[in-house]
Design a protein around this motif. Sequence first.
Motif: not given
Length: 261
Positions: A6-15, A60-61, A106-108, A114-118
């Motif tokens: 999930n975190l890797n998915l978030m980082i990819k989307a943020a980039r 993805a989710r 963020a993922l709640e 539980v997971s966060a990207v800024v």
Amino acid sequence: MQGSANLNLMIKAARKAGRALVKDFREVENLQVSSKGPGDFVTKADREAERIIKDDLMAARPTYGWLGEETGETPGVDPTRRWIVDPLDGTTNFLHGLPHWSVSIALEHKGEIVSAVVFDAAKDEMYWAEKGAGAWMNESRLRVSGRRQMIEAIFATGVPFGGRGTLPATLQDLARLMPVCAGMRRWGSAALDLAYVAAGRFDGYWERGIYPWDIAAGTLLVREAGGMVSGIREGDDPLEKGAVICANPALFEEFRKIIRG
């Protein structure tokens, strides 16, 4: 970067969203802008960034819920998990050509972040955290500052603009805090204010009248970097009440006492 799927998915989307925003940022004078209210602007770039993030995360989710600044809330088939997204935190900075804005995801899970990207795309600084795994900026582990004296500390806040009703309380906060600290900063991105507390650049941050998508990711960054986070009023949940305060452990109680008046 080692993290969950999930975190890797978030980082990819943020980039991906960040790249699109940087492209538009270079041509900020040509952006199509519409007003959502006094001092609160939304841009074509903002909406496009949220579309990019939502398409990637929900593809993805597909069972997760969604809460986004521009597209609102969509309940998920899985009621325990929800994405909380601000595609462009610091829109006014963006519109004025100031390179201080961010993508926040963020993922709640069961009411807890539980997971966060800024992602500070203009500076290529990716802040990320997972519950129990620490907070990081790119490849560097983050820790809150070690300052122990208020007079040595720098604090950040968001000074209300336009006709917002939280202005009187914020001015009272500033009148109590400024004489006893080393300085105040108002940089215009709540997500980055929190990330900077996690990185030890700011010693603390508080703000009223804030939305869940502004602070969801940043609060986990601060906690995983060793900081303390709470509502301004005793017992309040910052995401529910829209008021947050955080600092390093040495300063937190004194700082919170000053802000609470």
